[in-house]
Design a protein around this motif. Structure first.
Motif, PDB file in Angstrom:
ATOM      1  N   ILE A 171     -38.038   9.059 -25.872  1.00 14.87           N
ATOM      2  CA  ILE A 171     -36.702   8.575 -24.948  1.00 14.87           C
ATOM      3  C   ILE A 171     -35.975   9.699 -24.287  1.00 14.87           C
ATOM      4  CG2 ILE A 171     -34.657   7.480 -24.738  1.00 14.87           C
ATOM      5  CD1 ILE A 171     -36.037   5.369 -27.026  1.00 14.87           C
ATOM      6  N   ILE A 172     -35.772  10.608 -25.237  1.00  8.94           N
ATOM      7  CA  ILE A 172     -35.067  12.085 -24.649  1.00  8.94           C
ATOM      8  C   ILE A 172     -35.800  12.711 -23.637  1.00  8.94           C
ATOM      9  CG2 ILE A 172     -34.322  14.214 -25.438  1.00  8.94           C
ATOM     10  CD1 ILE A 172     -33.279  12.811 -28.153  1.00  8.94           C
ATOM     11  N   GLN A 173     -37.158  12.738 -23.950  1.00  7.75           N
ATOM     12  CA  GLN A 173     -37.977  13.520 -22.999  1.00  7.75           C
ATOM     13  C   GLN A 173     -38.130  12.800 -21.640  1.00  7.75           C
ATOM     14  OE1 GLN A 173     -41.967  13.623 -24.774  1.00  7.75           O
ATOM     15  NE2 GLN A 173     -41.411  15.577 -26.195  1.00  7.75           N
ATOM     16  N   SER A 174     -37.941  11.488 -21.685  1.00  7.03           N
ATOM     17  CA  SER A 174     -37.879  10.690 -20.315  1.00  7.03           C
ATOM     18  C   SER A 174     -36.553  10.987 -19.804  1.00  7.03           C
ATOM     19  CB  SER A 174     -38.319   9.216 -20.555  1.00  7.03           C
ATOM     20  OG  SER A 174     -39.332   9.077 -21.163  1.00  7.03           O
ATOM     21  N   ILE A 175     -35.584  11.032 -20.174  1.00 11.59           N
ATOM     22  CA  ILE A 175     -34.054  11.262 -19.575  1.00 11.59           C
ATOM     23  C   ILE A 175     -34.251  12.736 -19.376  1.00 11.59           C
ATOM     24  CG2 ILE A 175     -31.739  11.236 -20.247  1.00 11.59           C
ATOM     25  CD1 ILE A 175     -32.505   8.770 -22.287  1.00 11.59           C
ATOM     26  N   ASN A 176     -34.515  13.671 -20.145  1.00 11.30           N
ATOM     27  CA  ASN A 176     -34.475  14.959 -19.801  1.00 11.30           C
ATOM     28  C   ASN A 176     -34.949  15.343 -18.452  1.00 11.30           C
ATOM     29  OD1 ASN A 176     -32.781  15.779 -21.969  1.00 11.30           O
ATOM     30  ND2 ASN A 176     -34.946  16.510 -23.076  1.00 11.30           N
ATOM     31  N   GLY A 177     -33.834  16.123 -17.555  1.00 13.69           N
ATOM     32  CA  GLY A 177     -34.437  16.682 -16.253  1.00 13.69           C
ATOM     33  C   GLY A 177     -34.107  15.816 -15.153  1.00 13.69           C
ATOM     34  N   ARG A 191     -40.812  -4.017 -30.719  1.00 12.99           N
ATOM     35  CA  ARG A 191     -41.395  -3.002 -30.890  1.00 12.99           C
ATOM     36  C   ARG A 191     -41.366  -2.204 -29.627  1.00 12.99           C
ATOM     37  NH1 ARG A 191     -46.742  -2.309 -34.027  1.00 12.99           N
ATOM     38  NH2 ARG A 191     -45.765  -0.469 -34.850  1.00 12.99           N
ATOM     39  N   ILE A 192     -41.064  -1.092 -29.142  1.00 14.03           N
ATOM     40  CA  ILE A 192     -41.279  -0.473 -28.140  1.00 14.03           C
ATOM     41  C   ILE A 192     -42.830  -0.361 -27.442  1.00 14.03           C
ATOM     42  CG2 ILE A 192     -40.888   1.711 -26.732  1.00 14.03           C
ATOM     43  CD1 ILE A 192     -38.661   2.165 -28.555  1.00 14.03           C
ATOM     44  N   ALA A 193     -43.006  -0.878 -26.407  1.00 11.12           N
ATOM     45  CA  ALA A 193     -44.327  -0.957 -26.088  1.00 11.12           C
ATOM     46  C   ALA A 193     -44.487   0.129 -24.782  1.00 11.12           C
ATOM     47  CB  ALA A 193     -44.684  -2.473 -25.307  1.00 11.12           C
ATOM     48  N   GLN A 194     -43.571   0.288 -24.123  1.00 10.41           N
ATOM     49  CA  GLN A 194     -43.876   1.229 -23.012  1.00 10.41           C
ATOM     50  C   GLN A 194     -42.334   1.696 -22.437  1.00 10.41           C
ATOM     51  OE1 GLN A 194     -46.257  -0.885 -20.136  1.00 10.41           O
ATOM     52  NE2 GLN A 194     -45.011  -0.035 -18.449  1.00 10.41           N
ATOM     53  N   ILE A 195     -42.399   3.115 -21.964  1.00  8.13           N
ATOM     54  CA  ILE A 195     -41.179   3.653 -21.378  1.00  8.13           C
ATOM     55  C   ILE A 195     -41.638   3.950 -19.855  1.00  8.13           C
ATOM     56  CG2 ILE A 195     -39.711   5.847 -21.575  1.00  8.13           C
ATOM     57  CD1 ILE A 195     -40.150   6.030 -24.357  1.00  8.13           C
ATOM     58  N   GLU A 196     -40.910   3.464 -18.936  1.00 13.95           N
ATOM     59  CA  GLU A 196     -41.002   3.973 -17.668  1.00 13.95           C
ATOM     60  C   GLU A 196     -40.182   4.850 -17.279  1.00 13.95           C
ATOM     61  OE1 GLU A 196     -43.372  -0.395 -16.672  1.00 13.95           O
ATOM     62  OE2 GLU A 196     -41.442   0.102 -15.718  1.00 13.95           O
ATOM     63  N   ARG A 197     -40.488   5.793 -16.268  1.00 12.32           N
ATOM     64  CA  ARG A 197     -39.471   6.528 -15.704  1.00 12.32           C
ATOM     65  C   ARG A 197     -39.603   6.278 -14.125  1.00 12.32           C
ATOM     66  NH1 ARG A 197     -37.976  12.808 -16.902  1.00 12.32           N
ATOM     67  NH2 ARG A 197     -37.692  13.475 -14.665  1.00 12.32           N
ATOM     68  N   THR A 198     -38.591   6.276 -13.301  1.00 11.35           N
ATOM     69  CA  THR A 198     -38.817   6.384 -11.817  1.00 11.35           C
ATOM     70  C   THR A 198     -37.546   7.408 -11.688  1.00 11.35           C
ATOM     71  OG1 THR A 198     -39.147   3.982 -12.008  1.00 11.35           O
ATOM     72  CG2 THR A 198     -38.049   4.764 -10.111  1.00 11.35           C
ATOM     73  N   GLU A 199     -38.108   8.260 -10.739  1.00 11.92           N
ATOM     74  CA  GLU A 199     -37.322   9.612 -10.180  1.00 11.92           C
ATOM     75  C   GLU A 199     -37.033   9.221  -8.815  1.00 11.92           C
ATOM     76  OE1 GLU A 199     -38.529  13.184 -11.538  1.00 11.92           O
ATOM     77  OE2 GLU A 199     -36.871  14.250 -10.748  1.00 11.92           O
ATOM     78  N   ARG A 200     -35.845   9.731  -8.521  1.00 13.30           N
ATOM     79  CA  ARG A 200     -35.400   9.424  -7.130  1.00 13.30           C
ATOM     80  C   ARG A 200     -35.225  10.864  -6.614  1.00 13.30           C
ATOM     81  NH1 ARG A 200     -37.425   4.676  -6.640  1.00 13.30           N
ATOM     82  NH2 ARG A 200     -35.933   3.109  -7.468  1.00 13.30           N
TER      83      ARG A 200
END
Length: 71
Positions: free
Chosen positions: A15-21, A35-44
């Motif tokens: 989660i921290i890696q997904s948020i960083n930057g 349980r966490i199944a997936q982490i999605e990151r959308t960058e604008r």
């Protein structure tokens, strides 16, 4: 009744890696059966400086070369 979400150090680090930057955007954590199944990151990306230049009448000239495959 909902199950409590299982979080260990590995998931916290992911989660921290997904948020960083991330300057603008979202991070969604998808949960299945507690349980966490997936982490999605959308960058604008925001280009405020270019938007202001366009409003002031500045034009950007882009030239594109297309190759026909012949040498």
């Amino acid at each position: 009744m909902a199950k409590p979400v299982e979080l260990n150090e590995l998931w916290i680090e992911r989660i921290i890696q997904s948020i960083n930057g991330l300057e603008y955007g979202t991070v969604q954590i998808i949960i299945h059966d507690g349980r966490i199944a997936q982490i999605e990151r959308t960058e604008r990306k925001r280009f405020d400086n270019e938007t202001k230049q366009a409003a002031n009448g500045s034009k950007l000239h882009v030239e594109r070369k297309v190759s026909d495959g012949r040498s």
